[in-house]
Motif scaffolding. Structure first.
Motif, PDB file in Angstrom:
ATOM      1  N   UNK A 182      25.906  19.388  36.798  1.00 17.35           N
ATOM      2  CA  UNK A 182      26.664  20.108  35.773  1.00 17.35           C
ATOM      3  C   UNK A 182      27.882  20.821  36.360  1.00 17.35           C
ATOM      4  N   UNK A 183      28.936  20.858  35.569  1.00 18.28           N
ATOM      5  CA  UNK A 183      30.191  21.461  36.028  1.00 18.28           C
ATOM      6  C   UNK A 183      30.602  22.624  35.101  1.00 18.28           C
ATOM      7  N   UNK A 186      33.096  22.841  33.287  1.00 14.31           N
ATOM      8  CA  UNK A 186      33.535  22.291  31.992  1.00 14.31           C
ATOM      9  C   UNK A 186      32.374  22.185  31.006  1.00 14.31           C
ATOM     10  N   UNK A 241      38.228  25.931  30.580  1.00 14.59           N
ATOM     11  CA  UNK A 241      37.596  24.887  31.386  1.00 14.59           C
ATOM     12  C   UNK A 241      37.542  23.525  30.706  1.00 14.59           C
ATOM     13  N   UNK A 273      38.953  28.949  39.115  1.00 14.19           N
ATOM     14  CA  UNK A 273      38.169  27.832  39.663  1.00 14.19           C
ATOM     15  C   UNK A 273      38.615  26.501  39.070  1.00 14.19           C
ATOM     16  N   UNK A 278      38.219  23.165  37.192  1.00 17.05           N
ATOM     17  CA  UNK A 278      37.220  22.857  36.162  1.00 17.05           C
ATOM     18  C   UNK A 278      36.073  21.960  36.670  1.00 17.05           C
ATOM     19  N   UNK A 279      36.325  21.158  37.692  1.00 14.41           N
ATOM     20  CA  UNK A 279      35.280  20.255  38.192  1.00 14.41           C
ATOM     21  C   UNK A 279      34.275  20.966  39.114  1.00 14.41           C
ATOM     22  N   UNK A 280      34.484  22.245  39.376  1.00 19.05           N
ATOM     23  CA  UNK A 280      33.532  23.002  40.198  1.00 19.05           C
ATOM     24  C   UNK A 280      32.127  22.882  39.593  1.00 19.05           C
ATOM     25  N   UNK A 281      31.121  22.654  40.444  1.00 15.58           N
ATOM     26  CA  UNK A 281      29.765  22.490  39.903  1.00 15.58           C
ATOM     27  C   UNK A 281      29.125  23.845  39.623  1.00 15.58           C
ATOM     28  N   UNK A 282      28.170  23.825  38.685  1.00 14.16           N
ATOM     29  CA  UNK A 282      27.425  25.045  38.374  1.00 14.16           C
ATOM     30  C   UNK A 282      26.635  25.505  39.584  1.00 14.16           C
ATOM     31  N   UNK A 283      26.161  24.535  40.355  1.00  8.26           N
ATOM     32  CA  UNK A 283      25.416  24.848  41.559  1.00  8.26           C
ATOM     33  C   UNK A 283      26.286  25.665  42.523  1.00  8.26           C
ATOM     34  N   UNK A 336      28.904  27.525  41.701  1.00  7.21           N
ATOM     35  CA  UNK A 336      29.094  28.846  41.083  1.00  7.21           C
ATOM     36  C   UNK A 336      27.868  29.735  41.310  1.00  7.21           C
ATOM     37  N   UNK A 337      26.685  29.151  41.105  1.00  2.47           N
ATOM     38  CA  UNK A 337      25.453  29.929  41.254  1.00  2.47           C
ATOM     39  C   UNK A 337      25.282  30.448  42.679  1.00  2.47           C
ATOM     40  N   UNK A 385      27.683  33.269  43.287  1.00  3.06           N
ATOM     41  CA  UNK A 385      27.163  34.466  42.627  1.00  3.06           C
ATOM     42  C   UNK A 385      26.036  35.088  43.443  1.00  3.06           C
TER      43      UNK A 385
END
Lengths: 355, 355
Positions: free
Chosen positions: A2-3, A5, A350, B97, B99-104, B106-107, B110
């Motif tokens: 997941x991204x 976006x 995003x 950031x 937009x293609x940055x992954x949620x992983x 970001x987490x 954080x």
């Protein structure tokens, strides 16, 4: 995988809200409104906000004079303080600049900031400078103050409240569109797309460009509304009327109904949209960056509000709808009296965009 | 036409200082120190600082784990508060950031911030998120507090004061060099340049990388020094010992003499520099980003300082020289007793660099 976006700005903010619990008893309001609110001296509140402007995302150097960029970078932060009914006071500046940036550019940027700072009595007290490979980056962290009894947030709207908005909407979004079409405003000088000569609608074009490039934070109006205790909630329109109204509704757990023919459109937008065969309301509803104030007034304070209107406010305001129950969602009644769902548009960072 | 490269960081800061006069009586110290100082509640002082981290300028994603980057982005700001003898409290985060940055990603970022925030009792109270075309941008604005009687600045050093530094120097600069050579630290995992196998000096390499990627802000030490009233001035070493000592000297209108053989070098730096045929002192003197505290102690408080040293401080400190008259400039006495001018090195943002 997941991204960003996939979850968008709202998803990112929620993630931070969930992961960073605020434990301090001094924090009245943390992540999620225009500014954070902390208990300050003598029962007053302190307000804290930050905004980042990145070249090619928020502005283009080719079409934005550095003086206007300097003004806007401070104005958009000041607008957040205005939206709480507060007074801006101090700011920190982080500047990331390509090493080849000229001193002349820096000086004009500074002059713009200084103009806006002097105007609102705001002092620069520190910052950080860094080189940035290609893009200019301006981050401002601003704080201000508000009396505890006067602070306004997004979350106080109640069913039956009237919705008001200041000024006229849509010219900033039209200005952005004109920039995309090749118009520009460098100081006093209007530049047109190549080979098209002087545009027939010059004053309208100029007005829309100025409105986008150099928005007016509504500090005086915000203070007037706050000090007279007429409003139940307030926000500034940075993301678009529809999206910012949705923000009020989400935080207040309400719905809202807009009256389409009450939405104040700027003359310039009406004119230019008609000329281009476009719907002027789209600019006002979903365009964003008008930096006008959107606020709600409970019915038992309408009389007081009318008195205020008779005396005159620093910026004229218009009643454009009312707050409804949450399950009714966002709706809009058009000229013929038809009620339709209103889908929030506005800017979402995003998803792919061009500025 | 003159460019930012012609005046450098110091020139830019001076330009802002000259153009933005601070008029508020609440401002004790504006632009020019580690943090701004404002009068706060009950005679206390409030401290405000900001730092921007830009991808490819301050870090590379390929060699920096997001968790460590999250920690560092907060730690470098906390270090500024520590340098005033203060306690960090609240921060605003601006995140730009792709937009293609992954949620992983970001987490993990954080989690790193949260670790550092919890450790020092700091709360995130707001921020701004934006898309950024290519580079990750992290700006933090942090504030804290300090007792009025305990605040330390860069400007209090006097002729004859002893110069002290905490910890051991140079490992961060060596860590940066290792990153440039292709080493990396992703969490616990050490990555080596391709095809070179496991490095023989693994613990040293690991130590230097960790020191660069995840510096320790010296909050406890800063508070101990401040609360015992032993120091006359203090700064954190972010730009390099030579450059930050110059900053103290400039603000205090003094010179300084370092004793080369007293400068505490980390074992790892000594080892790796020897192996590479390099001068370990260069890393300690001009490398930067050690985030150790550099402070001065007047002769009549040396006895008190000795007592503090006997009791033990949260981080060990070493006496490395003394403050001289301004006209003597910065000098260094080497092992043979020769005294030579010390030219400030360290990082300058507006000249070409590779990280």
């Amino acid at each position: 995988m997941k991204k960003l976006t996939d979850i968008g700005e709202l998803g990112i903010i929620k993630r931070f809200q969930q992961r960073f619990p605020v434990k301090s008893p001094r924090v009245v309001m943390g992540i999620g409104d225009d500014t954070a609110i902390l208990k300050g001296e003598k029962g007053g509140y302190e307000l804290f906000t930050t905004d980042i402007l990145i070249e090619e995302v928020h502005f283009r150097r080719s079409s934005t004079a550095p003086y206007l960029l300097g003004r806007k970078s401070l104005a958009v932060n000041i607008s957040d303080i205005a939206a709480m009914g507060g007074e801006p006071q101090y700011f920190l500046l982080s500047l990331g600049a390509p090493p080849k940036t000229t001193l002349d550019y820096l000086d004009q940027l500074m002059e713009g900031m200084l103009y806006e700072a002097s105007r609102w009595g705001v002092s620069l007290i520190g910052g950080d400078t860094s080189s940035s490979p290609e893009r200019l980056i301006i981050n401002i962290a601003l704080w201000g103050r508000v009396k505890k009894k006067e602070v306004l947030t997004r979350s106080g709207a109640g069913v039956g409240d009237s919705i008001f908005v200041s000024g006229k909407l849509g010219s900033s979004a039209m200005g952005l569109k004109l920039l995309q079409r090749g118009y520009g405003l460098q100081g006093e000088e209007l530049s047109s797309p190549k080979g098209k000569g002087k545009p027939p609608e010059e004053p309208h074009i100029r007005e829309c460009l100025a409105s986008h490039l150099s928005p007016e934070p509504r500090v005086e109006l915000g203070k007037a509304i706050a000090s007279h205790h007429v409003a139940s909630s307030m926000i500034d329109i940075s993301d678009g009327l529809s999206r910012d109204l949705m923000n009020i509704c989400r935080e207040s757990r309400t719905g809202a109904q807009l009256l389409k023919n009450r939405i104040p459109l700027s003359e310039a937008v009406l004119h230019l949209a008609a000329e281009q065969g476009e719907d002027a309301h789209q600019f006002a509803l979903h365009g964003g960056e008008d930096y006008e104030l959107l606020f709600t007034v409970p019915s038992d304070r309408l009389r007081k509000m009318e008195k205020l209107l008779e005396k005159g406010l620093p910026t004229p305001v218009t009643m454009i709808g009312s707050i409804t129950r949450q399950e009714q969602g966002l709706t809009m009644v058009d000229q013929e009296g038809n009620c339709q769902p209103l889908l929030p548009g506005g800017y979402e960072h995003f998803v792919p965009h061009k500025i």
